[in-house]
Scaffold this active site. Structure first.
Site, PDB file in Angstrom:
ATOM      1  N   ASP A 101       0.800  -1.228   0.000  1.00 25.58           N
ATOM      2  CA  ASP A 101       0.000   0.000   0.000  1.00 25.58           C
ATOM      3  C   ASP A 101       0.833   1.279   0.000  1.00 25.58           C
ATOM      4  O   ASP A 101       0.439   2.293  -0.553  1.00 25.58           O
ATOM      5  CB  ASP A 101      -0.943   0.025   1.220  1.00 25.58           C
ATOM      6  CG  ASP A 101      -0.208  -0.212   2.544  1.00 25.58           C
ATOM      7  OD1 ASP A 101       1.036  -0.360   2.517  1.00 25.58           O
ATOM      8  OD2 ASP A 101      -0.860  -0.258   3.593  1.00 25.58           O
ATOM      9  N   HIS A 102       2.042   1.242   0.587  1.00 28.46           N
ATOM     10  CA  HIS A 102       2.772   2.490   0.805  1.00 28.46           C
ATOM     11  C   HIS A 102       3.570   2.962  -0.404  1.00 28.46           C
ATOM     12  O   HIS A 102       3.955   4.122  -0.472  1.00 28.46           O
ATOM     13  CB  HIS A 102       3.745   2.340   1.980  1.00 28.46           C
ATOM     14  CG  HIS A 102       3.102   2.490   3.323  1.00 28.46           C
ATOM     15  ND1 HIS A 102       2.119   1.654   3.772  1.00 28.46           N
ATOM     16  CD2 HIS A 102       3.305   3.390   4.319  1.00 28.46           C
ATOM     17  CE1 HIS A 102       1.750   2.025   4.986  1.00 28.46           C
ATOM     18  NE2 HIS A 102       2.451   3.075   5.334  1.00 28.46           N
ATOM     19  N   ASP A 130       3.243  -1.046  11.696  1.00 31.49           N
ATOM     20  CA  ASP A 130       2.776   0.268  11.284  1.00 31.49           C
ATOM     21  C   ASP A 130       2.110   0.883  12.500  1.00 31.49           C
ATOM     22  O   ASP A 130       1.371   0.211  13.216  1.00 31.49           O
ATOM     23  CB  ASP A 130       1.784   0.167  10.129  1.00 31.49           C
ATOM     24  CG  ASP A 130       1.515   1.536   9.547  1.00 31.49           C
ATOM     25  OD1 ASP A 130       2.127   1.889   8.534  1.00 31.49           O
ATOM     26  OD2 ASP A 130       0.702   2.278  10.145  1.00 31.49           O
ATOM     27  N   ARG A 186      -1.629  12.519  10.233  1.00 30.57           N
ATOM     28  CA  ARG A 186      -0.363  13.192  10.585  1.00 30.57           C
ATOM     29  C   ARG A 186      -0.213  14.461   9.774  1.00 30.57           C
ATOM     30  O   ARG A 186      -0.603  14.499   8.604  1.00 30.57           O
ATOM     31  CB  ARG A 186       0.832  12.285  10.287  1.00 30.57           C
ATOM     32  CG  ARG A 186       0.796  11.045  11.111  1.00 30.57           C
ATOM     33  CD  ARG A 186       2.185  10.560  11.491  1.00 30.57           C
ATOM     34  NE  ARG A 186       2.016   9.718  12.634  1.00 30.57           N
ATOM     35  CZ  ARG A 186       2.308   8.412  12.663  1.00 30.57           C
ATOM     36  NH1 ARG A 186       2.863   7.842  11.627  1.00 30.57           N
ATOM     37  NH2 ARG A 186       2.085   7.719  13.749  1.00 30.57           N
ATOM     38  N   SER A 192       5.836   7.404  13.394  1.00 32.65           N
ATOM     39  CA  SER A 192       5.665   6.093  12.775  1.00 32.65           C
ATOM     40  C   SER A 192       6.464   4.992  13.465  1.00 32.65           C
ATOM     41  O   SER A 192       7.291   5.234  14.339  1.00 32.65           O
ATOM     42  CB  SER A 192       6.083   6.171  11.312  1.00 32.65           C
ATOM     43  OG  SER A 192       7.451   5.859  11.185  1.00 32.65           O
ATOM     44  N   ARG A 212       8.496   3.031  11.730  1.00 28.78           N
ATOM     45  CA  ARG A 212       9.604   2.637  10.844  1.00 28.78           C
ATOM     46  C   ARG A 212      10.895   2.439  11.643  1.00 28.78           C
ATOM     47  O   ARG A 212      11.416   3.366  12.265  1.00 28.78           O
ATOM     48  CB  ARG A 212       9.778   3.651   9.705  1.00 28.78           C
ATOM     49  CG  ARG A 212      10.208   5.032  10.117  1.00 28.78           C
ATOM     50  CD  ARG A 212      10.084   6.034   8.966  1.00 28.78           C
ATOM     51  NE  ARG A 212       8.684   6.363   8.725  1.00 28.78           N
ATOM     52  CZ  ARG A 212       8.239   7.539   8.284  1.00 28.78           C
ATOM     53  NH1 ARG A 212       9.092   8.495   7.988  1.00 28.78           N
ATOM     54  NH2 ARG A 212       6.959   7.751   8.110  1.00 28.78           N
TER      55      ARG A 212
HETATM   56  C1  MIC Z   1       3.106   6.563   8.637  1.00 29.37           C
HETATM   57  O1  MIC Z   1       1.903   6.810   8.639  1.00 29.37           O
HETATM   58  O2  MIC Z   1       3.963   7.341   9.084  1.00 29.37           O
HETATM   59  C2  MIC Z   1       3.562   5.237   8.068  1.00 29.37           C
HETATM   60  C3  MIC Z   1       4.254   5.521   6.812  1.00 29.37           C
HETATM   61  O3  MIC Z   1       2.453   4.435   7.794  1.00 29.37           O
HETATM   62  C4  MIC Z   1       4.485   4.582   9.105  1.00 29.37           C
HETATM   63  C5  MIC Z   1       5.135   3.354   8.640  1.00 29.37           C
HETATM   64  C6  MIC Z   1       6.304   3.560   7.728  1.00 29.37           C
HETATM   65  O4  MIC Z   1       7.042   4.512   7.881  1.00 29.37           O
HETATM   66  O5  MIC Z   1       6.480   2.712   6.862  1.00 29.37           O
HETATM   67  C7  MIC Z   1       3.773   4.270  10.420  1.00 29.37           C
HETATM   68  O6  MIC Z   1       2.796   4.895  10.752  1.00 29.37           O
HETATM   69  O7  MIC Z   1       4.244   3.413  11.181  1.00 29.37           O
HETATM   70 FE1  SF4 Z   2      -0.663   4.818   5.073  1.00 27.68          FE
HETATM   71 FE2  SF4 Z   2       0.435   5.540   7.410  1.00 27.68          FE
HETATM   72 FE3  SF4 Z   2      -1.007   7.256   5.951  1.00 27.68          FE
HETATM   73 FE4  SF4 Z   2      -2.191   5.271   7.133  1.00 27.68          FE
HETATM   74  S1  SF4 Z   2      -1.128   6.939   8.139  1.00 27.68           S
HETATM   75  S2  SF4 Z   2      -2.562   5.957   5.047  1.00 27.68           S
HETATM   76  S3  SF4 Z   2      -0.716   3.629   6.969  1.00 27.68           S
HETATM   77  S4  SF4 Z   2       0.946   6.345   5.394  1.00 27.68           S
END
Ligand code: MIC
Ligand code: SF4
Length: 750
Positions: free
Chosen positions: A100-101, A165, A452, A640, A642
């Site tokens: 998805d990302h 995640d 976010r 996140s 990560r």
């Molecule tokens: C996000 O919303 O910041 C992400 C991208 O989904 C991250 C995961 C990632 O960095 O791959 C998260 O929320 O953990």
């Molecule tokens: Fe994707 Fe993270 Fe955004 Fe949710 S918050 S849509 S998991 S990047």
């Protein structure tokens, strides 16, 4: 692993999980000598040993056995590269990977998906083969965002899962304790070990009244974020309860739980109720709803909780839904909250631009049938008046099932009629995979229904001011094109069905089952690839104190994982540690070089010298054998899951992060990778750290849970200062540090 993984959770797995409740819940009630909340029951039922599991909240560490693991493509690569080092034949619990990302949002759904399949083919092929080999279910690109796919197919009330995640807690909307973790935590569970974490504290949010008018589930969590702030939920489960909970749809509850990540909560959860049952049935899981009805007593708070919440929760927040107004948070942080009715005054006061440059609806947080239905109702009202959006409006459906259903029911057409563009079923702009046509370089405002809004997150532009509201608020603002528009009075409050009257249209199936004959599968990692790189273990600790560390960075203000390891264009290197390390700290503002983010001062030859990009400086230090410390402010590593934000510093020679406080997942990730996370015993000591200090961390030979270490700053002028630093290392964490990383310990025992 016994059963092969399928596209949904089998009722037998749920039944087995429920069968464990009565005895284990009774044991915990007995041990605590009082009734239990719903969250406590779920934790008890998943304790590795209910008789001995830690019970002191915020103090003890405890082992839990989650029912399943979910991983998304941007984190699964590193998680599974680590799993491969454990050399096991298959995963020990049901697990899925979701693509998805990595899909870029540029033109529209079809083209974007086609381009993604092409540009990411190597990574998708790796994830497909590694999943097939180890018995993991694989959800193809286009099937949807991990948390929506999990909600629709795998989540169940009273279950427990972990996911790589931070928004994994979305499944709390269906009554699941669902915790966001780094890849290394997932690897433990995939390898058959328990998930170890600190016994969470409990925050109770008591809901009364009922949502009405413009107020949406999103407004509950925006309000809670304003009350609790971005670190108020750290180390706690947020349990929603009270008579108002029943007025919220299951997908609305998922929105609330999803965005609990923004207050640092371990997870958020609602108990099982009629709304949960309705959603389970609408998504083809009648058998699970029937089982949940049979175990309804186990899936609810004990009777006394609502009458005397103070006895059960560390903190209780009350929200009267009947008086809740729509809210808008931002810019730059999700806890800067005010009602929409006060946005115009805030814009005036703070000098925010009034014109909106883009409006975005969707993400894993807000893309349900109900969300899109309410947004579409507003669109129909506008279309009836011949109106069109004044700011570009983009819609990201959360899953293929939602996309197919909203298309069939004409809701997408309603939105397109006022000028909306529909993007692929993926994270897209939410994670910076957004190529804006006419991206303004200077200060500009965007409004989103995402979760976010850290600087530069969506479009890579730190001058973009991102605000977050409900889908209907975002569409209302897109229609007026202004932050200070008056859509609340111009239109009727939107209404919509929470579930499709004609049932869901599943759309194109995105699930691929693992191979039956796994022995023949080769996991594809090409030598020399710039997207994927096999991992090598980090070196073990040499048994000596860490002396003469250089201060690579002293982060000033917010330093989220988006600052430490930005996403957007860097997402393509998530499976290649050497390459992704070139983004390390590019978003961090250094107190010693604060002209712009991402800079550090070279103290290579002893005296403070040139200002250079932090990854370049770290590379230089690494090549000359210089180890370093990063200094952080409050809630360091917010955001996140990560683990790249912990692996990169480790890989580039970082040994210690010394901060005022940490966000939960990031602190855990640092420990897993063998970096020592320390906090200033006295937060004022942060000010003592100078650019050209040589830093010692002493007392490591007697490193023990609960006993502070000593930090000595050797200043360049010959003077020195020392102070105490705390840590939350358990015996197990200390073993990881000594071995070099948690993975080294795991590889040695498997
Ligand atoms: C996000 O919303 O910041 C992400 C991208 O989904 C991250 C995961 C990632 O960095 O791959 C998260 O929320 O953990
Ligand atoms: Fe994707 Fe993270 Fe955004 Fe949710 S918050 S849509 S998991 S990047």
């Amino acid at each position: 692993m016994s059963e092969p993984i399928g596209p949904t959770t089998p009722a037998a797995l749920v039944e087995a999980a429920y069968a464990r409740f009565p005895e284990r819940v009774a044991i915990l009630r007995e041990r605590l000598g009082r009734p239990l909340t719903f969250a406590e029951k779920v934790l008890a039922a998943h304790a590795d040993d209910a008789h001995t599991v830690g019970i002191e909240r915020g103090v003890d560490y405890a082992d839990y056995r989650p029912d399943r693991v979910a991983m998304q493509d941007a984190t699964a690569q590193m998680a599974l590269l680590q799993f491969m080092l454990a050399r096991l034949p298959s995963v020990a619990v049901p697990a899925t990977v979701h693509c998805d990302h990595l899909i870029q949002a540029r033109v529209g759904a079809d083209t974007d998906l086609r381009v993604a399949l092409d540009t990411n083919s190597e990574v998708y092929e790796f994830l497909r083969t590694v999943s097939a080999k180890y018995g993991i279910g694989f959800w193809k690109p286009g099937s949807g965002i991990i948390h929506q796919v999990v909600l629709e197919n795998y989540a169940f009330p009273g279950g427990m899962m972990i996911g790589t995640d931070s928004h994994t807690p979305n499944a709390g909307g269906l009554g699941m304790i669902a915790i966001g973790v780094g890849g290394a935590d997932a690897v433990d569970v995939l390898a058959g070990w328990p998930y170890n974490t600190r016994v969470p504290k409990l925050i109770g949010v008591r809901l009364t009244g009922a949502l009405s008018g413009w107020a949406a589930p999103k407004d509950i969590i925006l309000k809670v974020a304003g009350i609790l702030t971005v670190k108020g939920g750290t180390g706690a489960i947020v349990e929603y309860f009270g008579p108002g909970a029943a007025s919220i749809s299951a997908t609305g509850k998922a929105t609330v739980c999803n965005m609990g990540a923004e207050i640092g909560a371990t997870c958020s959860v609602f108990a099982y109720d009629g709304q949960t049952a309705k959603y389970l049935k609408a998504t083809g899981r009648e058998a699970i709803a029937d089982l949940a009805d049979r175990y309804a007593e186990q899936l609810a708070d004990d009777a006394d909780v609502d009458a005397d919440p103070g006895r059960y929760f560390d903190r209780v927040v009350e929200i009267d839904l009947s008086t809740l107004e729509p809210h808008l948070v931002g810019p730059h942080t999700p806890d800067l909250d005010r009602p929409v009715s006060e946005v115009a005054a805030a814009a005036e006061r703070e000098g925010y631009p009034r014109t909106i440059s883009a409006a975005l609806v969707g993400s894993c947080t807000n893309s349900s049938y109900e969300d899109i239905g309410r947004a579409a109702h507003l669109a129909r009202q506008a279309a009836a008046r011949g109106m069109h959006v004044r700011a570009p409006l983009m819609i990201t459906p959360g899953s293929e099932q939602v996309r197919a259903t909203i298309e069939r029911d004409g809701l997408l057409a309603d939105l397109e009629a006022i000028g909306a563009t529909v993007l692929a079923n993926a994270c897209g702009p939410c994670i910076g995979q957004w190529q804006r046509d006419e991206a303004p370089a200077g200060p500009n405002v965007i409004v989103t229904s995402f979760n976010r809004n850290f600087p530069a997150r969506n479009d890579g532009n730190a001058n973009t001011l991102a605000f977050i509201g409900s889908p209907e608020t975002v569409v209302g603002m897109a229609l007026s094109g202004r932050l200070d528009g008056s859509f609340l009075t111009e239109f009727d409050p939107p209404t919509a069905d929470d579930l499709p009257a004609r049932g869901f249209d599943p759309g194109a199936s995105g699930f691929a089952a693992p191979a039956t004959d796994r022995s023949t599968i080769d996991v594809a990692v090409q030598p020399g690839s710039d997207r994927l790189e096999l991992l090598a273990p980090f070196p073990a600790w040499d048994g000596r104190d860490l002396c003469g560390l250089r201060v690579l960075l002293k982060a000033k203000g917010k330093c989220t994982t988006d600052h430490i390891s930005p996403a957007g264009k860097w997402l393509k290197y998530r499976g290649h540690l050497t390459n992704i390390s070139q983004n390390m700290f590019l978003g961090a503002l250094n107190a010693f070089a604060d002209r712009e983010p991402g800079l550090g001062v070279d103290v290579h030859n002893g005296s403070a010298g040139t200002v250079r990009p932090l990854p370049e400086l770290a590379r230089e230090y690494k090549s000359t054998g210089i180890e370093w410390v990063a200094v952080g402010d409050d809630n360091y590593g917010e955001g996140s899951s990560r683990e790249h934000a912990a692996m990169e510093p480790r890989f580039m020679g970082g040994r210690v992060v010394l901060a005022r406080s940490f966000a939960r997942i990031h602190e855990a990730n640092l420990k897993k990778q063998g970096v020592l996370p320390l906090t200033f015993a006295d937060p004022a000591d942060y000010d003592k750290v100078r650019v050209d200090d040589a830093v010692d961390v002493t007392g490591l030979a007697s490193l023990a849970p609960g006993s502070p270490l000593t930090v000595v700053l050797h200043h360049a002028d010959g003077t020195s200062e020392q102070f105490a630093a705390n840590h939350t290392m358990s015996e197990e964490h200390i073993a990881w540090f000594e071995a070099g990383s948690a993975l080294n310990v795991l590889a040695a025992r498997s």
